[in-house]
Design an enzyme around this catalytic site. Sequence first.
Site, short mmCIF file in Angstrom:
data_model
loop_
_atom_site.label_atom_id
_atom_site.label_comp_id
_atom_site.label_asym_id
_atom_site.label_seq_id
_atom_site.Cartn_x
_atom_site.Cartn_y
_atom_site.Cartn_z
N HIS A 1 0.84 -1.18 0.00
CA HIS A 1 0.00 0.00 0.00
C HIS A 1 0.89 1.25 0.00
O HIS A 1 2.05 1.21 0.42
CB HIS A 1 -0.92 0.01 1.21
CG HIS A 1 -2.02 -1.01 1.12
ND1 HIS A 1 -3.02 -1.11 2.06
CD2 HIS A 1 -2.29 -1.96 0.19
CE1 HIS A 1 -3.85 -2.08 1.71
NE2 HIS A 1 -3.42 -2.61 0.58
N GLU B 1 0.90 3.99 1.82
CA GLU B 1 1.43 4.45 3.10
C GLU B 1 2.53 3.52 3.63
O GLU B 1 3.49 3.98 4.23
CB GLU B 1 0.32 4.64 4.13
CG GLU B 1 -0.56 3.44 4.39
CD GLU B 1 -1.76 3.32 3.47
OE1 GLU B 1 -1.60 3.32 2.24
OE2 GLU B 1 -2.89 3.19 3.98
N CYS C 1 -5.83 0.88 5.63
CA CYS C 1 -6.33 -0.40 6.14
C CYS C 1 -5.77 -0.60 7.56
O CYS C 1 -4.94 0.17 8.02
CB CYS C 1 -5.90 -1.55 5.22
SG CYS C 1 -4.13 -1.92 5.29
N CYS D 1 -1.85 -1.07 7.67
CA CYS D 1 -1.12 0.18 7.51
C CYS D 1 -1.31 1.09 8.73
O CYS D 1 -0.40 1.82 9.10
CB CYS D 1 -1.54 0.88 6.23
SG CYS D 1 -0.94 0.03 4.74
#
Length: 146
Positions: A72, A74, A100, A103
């Site tokens: 992802h 981040e 999510c 993360c």
Amino acid sequence: MGYNEDKQYQLDKRYLRMARIWAENSYCVRRQVGALIVKDKMIISDGYNGTPSGFENVCEDENGKTKPYVLHAEANAITKLAKSSNSGDGATLYITAAPCIECAKLIIQCGIKRVVYNDNYHSEDGLNLLRRIGIEVIRIDADSAE
């Protein structure tokens, strides 16, 4: 809104728009996500969703499903930050989509204190975890005229 609040809101919108432009670097077809980590009005890290270094830049399998090893945005920004001499302590994460839960754990561990995002994620678990620990979470429409 007071002057300082309005000024911060305008900065938040600009950084979110920049994160969206950064998302354009992603090779993912289903969704392109961008992230910026900002501290003291300075971008200290950036990321977008994609495969780990050394992998082919293909995020989806032949059925259009995201491959399990895609990172992802981040997570990419946070791991890039970890390789630098900068610290995420007290920083703001600007992300085009809400994080999510996996993360969110990384966000907590690196000391980020604010998360500003544009789009919702299919689950609010990540946002709820961030709020639970006291991280400020703000949703802004980066395109709004306000």
